[in-house]
Design a protein around this motif. Structure first.
Motif, PDB file in Angstrom:
ATOM      1  N   UNK A 130       0.824  -1.206   0.000  1.00  0.00           N
ATOM      2  CA  UNK A 130       0.000   0.000   0.000  1.00  0.00           C
ATOM      3  C   UNK A 130       0.861   1.260   0.000  1.00  0.00           C
ATOM      4  N   UNK A 131       1.971   1.240   0.743  1.00  0.00           N
ATOM      5  CA  UNK A 131       2.876   2.392   0.751  1.00  0.00           C
ATOM      6  C   UNK A 131       3.393   2.679  -0.653  1.00  0.00           C
ATOM      7  N   UNK A 132       3.657   1.639  -1.405  1.00  0.00           N
ATOM      8  CA  UNK A 132       4.118   1.817  -2.782  1.00  0.00           C
ATOM      9  C   UNK A 132       2.991   2.343  -3.673  1.00  0.00           C
ATOM     10  N   UNK A 133       1.810   1.833  -3.497  1.00  0.00           N
ATOM     11  CA  UNK A 133       0.694   2.186  -4.388  1.00  0.00           C
ATOM     12  C   UNK A 133       0.209   3.624  -4.193  1.00  0.00           C
ATOM     13  N   UNK A 134       0.392   4.187  -3.000  1.00  0.00           N
ATOM     14  CA  UNK A 134      -0.127   5.537  -2.759  1.00  0.00           C
ATOM     15  C   UNK A 134       0.890   6.627  -3.060  1.00  0.00           C
ATOM     16  N   UNK A 135       2.107   6.260  -3.401  1.00  0.00           N
ATOM     17  CA  UNK A 135       3.182   7.255  -3.472  1.00  0.00           C
ATOM     18  C   UNK A 135       2.964   8.333  -4.531  1.00  0.00           C
ATOM     19  N   UNK A 142      -7.501   6.712   1.302  1.00  0.00           N
ATOM     20  CA  UNK A 142      -7.080   5.331   1.470  1.00  0.00           C
ATOM     21  C   UNK A 142      -6.451   5.083   2.841  1.00  0.00           C
ATOM     22  N   UNK A 143      -5.870   6.139   3.426  1.00  0.00           N
ATOM     23  CA  UNK A 143      -5.344   6.003   4.786  1.00  0.00           C
ATOM     24  C   UNK A 143      -6.477   5.663   5.751  1.00  0.00           C
ATOM     25  N   UNK A 144      -7.650   6.288   5.552  1.00  0.00           N
ATOM     26  CA  UNK A 144      -8.784   6.013   6.445  1.00  0.00           C
ATOM     27  C   UNK A 144      -9.538   4.753   6.030  1.00  0.00           C
ATOM     28  N   UNK A 145      -9.791   4.605   4.734  1.00  0.00           N
ATOM     29  CA  UNK A 145     -10.633   3.504   4.267  1.00  0.00           C
ATOM     30  C   UNK A 145      -9.941   2.147   4.356  1.00  0.00           C
ATOM     31  N   UNK A 180       4.360  11.227   0.601  1.00  0.00           N
ATOM     32  CA  UNK A 180       2.965  10.776   0.607  1.00  0.00           C
ATOM     33  C   UNK A 180       2.828   9.407   1.256  1.00  0.00           C
ATOM     34  N   UNK A 181       3.766   8.538   1.004  1.00  0.00           N
ATOM     35  CA  UNK A 181       3.725   7.223   1.635  1.00  0.00           C
ATOM     36  C   UNK A 181       3.914   7.332   3.140  1.00  0.00           C
ATOM     37  N   UNK A 182       4.806   8.228   3.570  1.00  0.00           N
ATOM     38  CA  UNK A 182       5.026   8.420   4.995  1.00  0.00           C
ATOM     39  C   UNK A 182       3.769   8.982   5.663  1.00  0.00           C
ATOM     40  N   UNK A 183       3.150   9.976   5.019  1.00  0.00           N
ATOM     41  CA  UNK A 183       1.924  10.568   5.569  1.00  0.00           C
ATOM     42  C   UNK A 183       0.803   9.533   5.600  1.00  0.00           C
ATOM     43  N   UNK A 184       0.692   8.732   4.558  1.00  0.00           N
ATOM     44  CA  UNK A 184      -0.307   7.667   4.535  1.00  0.00           C
ATOM     45  C   UNK A 184      -0.146   6.751   5.744  1.00  0.00           C
TER      46      UNK A 184
END
Length: 323
Positions: A57-62, A72-75, A207-211
């Protein structure tokens, strides 16, 4: 539910612990329950898959837009990360590798900690053991809200804010109630976690870190799974200190909802807690329990007879053995 706690009862209630007596009685009647006191090796593989899922997921949201990162962080991420904190809860009871390999559980807890983003595993274990040994003990059990929390968060709006900010209160409350000297394992946990966070930032981006961090903050705040924080020990019925939850979210939370069963037998992995209830049904089926954590959150916020003061609190007697 009847016998609600009236507003004039907004004070700490001091009682004796019920779990030790019930545990002794159940074991005398059903000694076969001792066979459930063994590690759950499936827990190891489940946690590994959860960590790998969050790494994917960290890779996919970057490269997503910020709105989708937070969505996606919440869902999704919040469910994984909150579930991971409860996996760490299982590991803190040595449910992964057993009591004879206690240090293996500590190292594995640090591994499970990685997608949460903040060092948590080792400190949680230290304080959580106090919660079991000295449930509700004044100045020892940091699960008990501070006097300030009970005094200030007493209106509907303020209780809503308190629910949203639960992860912050759980993080900082120990520093005020029962500060402990830092151990070398906590230092290692912190170094490993910060190193992982730095790698995420430099390899995948901000973005991955924030996610990752948002998933933890949102998942432990205003989230359906967070109902367990309140459902477990808040006194919705006067005189009842611990409550179980028998709804579907147990599938995501390693059966933490079986909370009376867990406190009666903390060395039984979550996987086997439904069997405890099945074997000793007459001890649990008639206890007050919940089927919805969302309803628990709603009732806590909207019912002005309930507040952070709605907890049983004890003056600990005798010798206190703290880690």
């Amino acid at each position: 539910m009847g016998n609600r706690v009236a507003r004039e009862d907004f004070e700490w209630v001091y009682t004796d612990q019920p779990h030790a007596d019930r545990r002794k009685e159940i074991l005398a009647k059903y000694p076969e329950i001792k066979s459930l006191m063994k590690p759950d090796p499936n827990l190891i593989w489940i946690i590994i898959m959860m960590v790998l899922t969050q790494l994917a997921a960290l890779y996919l949201v970057k490269d997503l837009d910020w709105k989708w990162v937070i969505f996606w962080a919440y869902a999704f991420g919040s469910c994984i990360n909150h579930s991971m904190t409860l996996a760490i809860h299982e590991v803190s009871h040595n449910s992964a590798f057993g009591h004879y390999r206690a240090m293996w559980n500590r190292w594995f807890g640090m591994f499970a900690n990685l997608p949460i983003g903040v060092p948590y595993s080792i400190s949680f274990k230290r304080y959580h053991m106090d919660h079991h040994r000295y449930l509700g003990a004044d100045g020892i059990d940091v699960d008990i809200p501070t006097d300030f929390e009970g005094w200030f968060f007493c209106t509907t709006f303020r209780k809503f804010i308190w629910v949203v900010l639960q992860p912050l209160f759980y993080a900082f409350r120990p520093l005020f109630i029962n500060p402990k000297p830092i151990t070398y394992l906590e230092i290692i946990n912190t170094v490993v976690q910060l190193a992982f966070d730095v790698i995420v930032y430099y390899v995948l981006g901000v973005k991955s870190l924030v996610y990752m961090l948002a998933a933890s903050l949102l998942g432990l705040g205003l989230h359906p799974i967070s109902g367990h924080f309140i459902a477990e020990h808040y006194m919705f019925l006067k005189g009842h200190e611990t409550y179980s939850y028998y709804g579907p979210l147990n599938l995501l939370t390693f059966n933490v909802g079986y909370h009376n069963e867990h406190h009666d037998f903390p060395n039984i992995p979550g996987k086997n807690l439904p069997l405890v209830r099945k074997i000793a049904a007459e001890y649990y089926d008639n206890l007050p329990h919940y089927n919805s954590w969302i309803r628990v959150l709603y009732d806590f916020v909207m019912d002005d007879t309930i507040s952070p003061y709605s907890r049983m609190k004890r003056q600990q007697k005798g010798k206190v053995d703290l880690d």
